[in-house]
Scaffold this active site. Structure first.
Site, PDB file in Angstrom:
ATOM      1  N   TYR A  45       0.871  -1.184   0.000  1.00 16.67           N
ATOM      2  CA  TYR A  45       0.000   0.000   0.000  1.00 16.67           C
ATOM      3  C   TYR A  45       0.904   1.228   0.000  1.00 16.67           C
ATOM      4  CZ  TYR A  45      -4.603   2.090   0.571  1.00 16.67           C
ATOM      5  OH  TYR A  45      -5.774   2.786   0.365  1.00 16.67           O
ATOM      6  N   LYS A 100     -20.321 -20.791 -10.628  1.00 15.15           N
ATOM      7  CA  LYS A 100     -19.549 -20.666 -11.870  1.00 15.15           C
ATOM      8  C   LYS A 100     -18.131 -20.169 -11.565  1.00 15.15           C
ATOM      9  CE  LYS A 100     -19.884 -20.691 -16.456  1.00 15.15           C
ATOM     10  NZ  LYS A 100     -20.644 -21.596 -17.325  1.00 15.15           N
TER      11      LYS A 100
END
Lengths: 394, 394
Positions: A45, A100
């Site tokens: 970060y 899926k």
């Protein structure tokens, strides 16, 4: 082999167990870089990440290597044609889309995120996906109703600079082509002379017709709820039947009219993707060495044991009968191959290459009860990936 | 304590190491249900999943418990105000958004997905997020430029039935309030009499002013690039300054005009969120027991060692000095608390409760060099979560 049309797998698993397995959803986010120390934070970060963002701003190609988006599949649905349930809406389709995504990861090693749309307007869906396109690298359309799905897929392919595929069309068509490739070997026939009947002129039926025509099958009859599609049908002039009208001109060379009885008389192949049923007496009219793919789920168009009385090869969409025609054989490797190759389109050639790779894997044990590998066969996705990459680069 | 304004952490980590850590992205999808057997597939996918989808279609509330969306945070950016880099675009902002998702998971245990927008039109962004709203359960706006961010957040809160927060505004404001709560204890002052100067009237500055006013600080002066904001400023009538005009009427009760020198004369608190610098001689004019939060990253408005010559308490945004004011203290717990409570809004009361919880955790070792806990303190997110849930339910 089970000889009943009940759903043994479904009935042997309790509703309680099914709901427990879906509680809290089936997906989670994994963090691939640890964030345990101040140093970790400074790398992943601020301030470190600013170097990476600045580099991508200067050279957009770096987004491909230094973000997850370039290999992330958006599993997109508007919930209008979910499994056999119909238009149940976006939120209700999410358990399917999560499933899926789980299949993409398990079989293709691909990360994906479900994107559910609460608009069913084709142009609004295209506009929406264009606006969030920097978030992902490919689009798997899922459970979108016909005929909207044809227009939506075509417009998305034009609008997005990334692989786009409606799996209910092309995933199904690829696996059917693979299965038929092997089935005709079992019965000693060839594509060129094959009389083929497809019951169902929706997403799957149209795509199957298309891929069979492109593969050398010359005699294809599409059936919808009104019977055989042929150039003389008056109702095909309605705008919503534009796709059927197009195929009326490209299929049914013998101009067969009527229903399944007329279409199946002397036919070599029946492919059902219609959620309807086929009477046994109609199957009885098929040619010697007939091939029956009864793919509706959970209830096939005809019970496999009944079909076998009249057909040499029988396949279904179910895991509890031999020859399961399941999209999972195709889509993980197709998307993985397209993304690994850096392809911007999933071409007809890539789809046919995927079908050939699936068919090849069943060669060593080919028989009437083994025309496609199992959906759990770990060789499948790598083989499809390699074949699709070859086709993309070739 | 380091006494230089160099970036020691940044310079001790090589560019090579930083880029290597971001290669391939920092996130992945985890599959929480195994898909190893036909039975697994029958439960997580077809046919079992149809039962779950049908149940949600009949009772939409079940989507909350049986999908991942209800606890999934969309980390949304249009890339217009990324870190200190400015408008670098959506794709270039993705490494930051992936980092944010990693922080959400690591500190809050929350799943999140980056959604990058390649439109900067506020109404188009709102429309887009409304259309894909079934995909997630909360929105963390990130790195959106001011003053668009105010309008965008307000419109999203109205349009979406879920928690929405622009972290650059409110995450920063919550941690500043926590730090100031403890800083005034260290110097023996109270909020009511505090003369406070905020340099920067963008996302963070406005939100800090708002939360301080709501917490009992009465004398707040906002500075923008043209100096102190006061009711007499002619340029505030431009439409893009609407937010500043509003705050001109609610801040600066003494009507101070001029720049930092005039604003800081006799001031108790300086809060810098401006990416500018403050000359030492202006700080010299502050009151006894002054408090300086120089929060610009990576370069604070004034070097901490310089600030300490004139202030009793000094904080920065950096991890290599004491008193790091970092949003990660706030946002994981705020979103976790809001989602766990089933809250539809993140209210001012929830934000102030978060600040109080953060401040409380530093009580036991309170000193001029310890006014907030470390961003890595594992007590923080659970404490903030609990406080926000209480405020949501209270």
């Amino acid at each position: 082999m089970t000889t009943s049309t009940d759903s043994p797998i479904q009935t042997q698993i309790s509703t309680q167990e099914i709901f427990a397995a879906h509680e809290g959803g089936k997906l989670s986010i994994g963090v691939d870089r640890p964030l345990a120390t101040k140093r970790d934070l400074s790398i992943a970060y601020t301030p470190g990440v600013a170097q990476v963002s600045r580099a991508i701003a200067e050279d957009p190609a770096l987004a491909r290597t230094h973000t997850w988006a370039s290999r992330l599949v958006a599993v997109v649905s508007d919930g209008t044609a979910v499994l056999g349930l119909g238009n149940i809406g976006a939120s209700a389709s999410l358990p399917v889309m999560e499933g899926k995504s789980a299949l993409f990861k398990t079989f293709g090693g691909l990360d994906s995120i479900p994107i559910l749309l609460n608009t069913t307007d084709v142009d609004e869906i295209v506009e929406t996906l264009v606006r969030i396109a920097p978030s992902f690298g490919a689009v798997n359309l899922e459970d979108v109703s016909a005929p909207r799905c044809f227009e939506l897929e075509a417009k998305l392919i034009e609008a997005l600079d990334m692989p786009v595929m409606h799996d209910d069309q092309h995933g199904t068509a690829v696996v059917v082509l693979a299965a038929l490739t092997n089935a005709v070997k079992v019965v000693g026939k060839e594509f060129a002379g094959l009389k083929t009947v497809i019951a169902g002129a929706g997403a799957a039926g149209i795509a199957i017709a298309e891929i069979l025509l492109a593969s050398g099958v010359e005699d294809v009859i599409l059936l919808d709820s009104k019977g055989a599609i042929h150039a003389g049908r008056q109702d095909l002039s309605e705008p919503r039947n534009a796709m059927k009208l197009e195929y009326a001109g490209r299929t049914n060379p013998r101009g067969v009219a009527g229903g399944t009885a007329e279409a199946l008389a002397g036919a070599d192949v029946f492919i059902g993707v219609s959620s309807s049923t086929v009477p046994e007496e109609h199957l009885a009219g098929m040619a010697e060495g007939a091939i029956v793919f009864a793919l509706s789920n959970p209830d096939p168009e005809v019970a496999p044991d009944v079909a076998r009385r009249h057909a040499a090869v029988v396949a279904t969409g179910r895991s509890d009968f031999p020859n399961q025609i399941n999209n999972v054989l195709a889509f993980p490797g197709i998307f993985r191959g397209a993304l690994d190759a850096g392809a911007r389109r999933i071409t007809p050639g890539m789809k046919r290459a995927a079908a050939a790779a699936i068919a090849d894997l069943a060669q060593d044990k080919l028989s009437a009860d083994y025309i496609v590998p199992s959906p759990l066969d770990p060789r499948v996705a790598p083989a499809v990936t390699a074949a699709v990459m070859d086709a993309a680069n070739g």
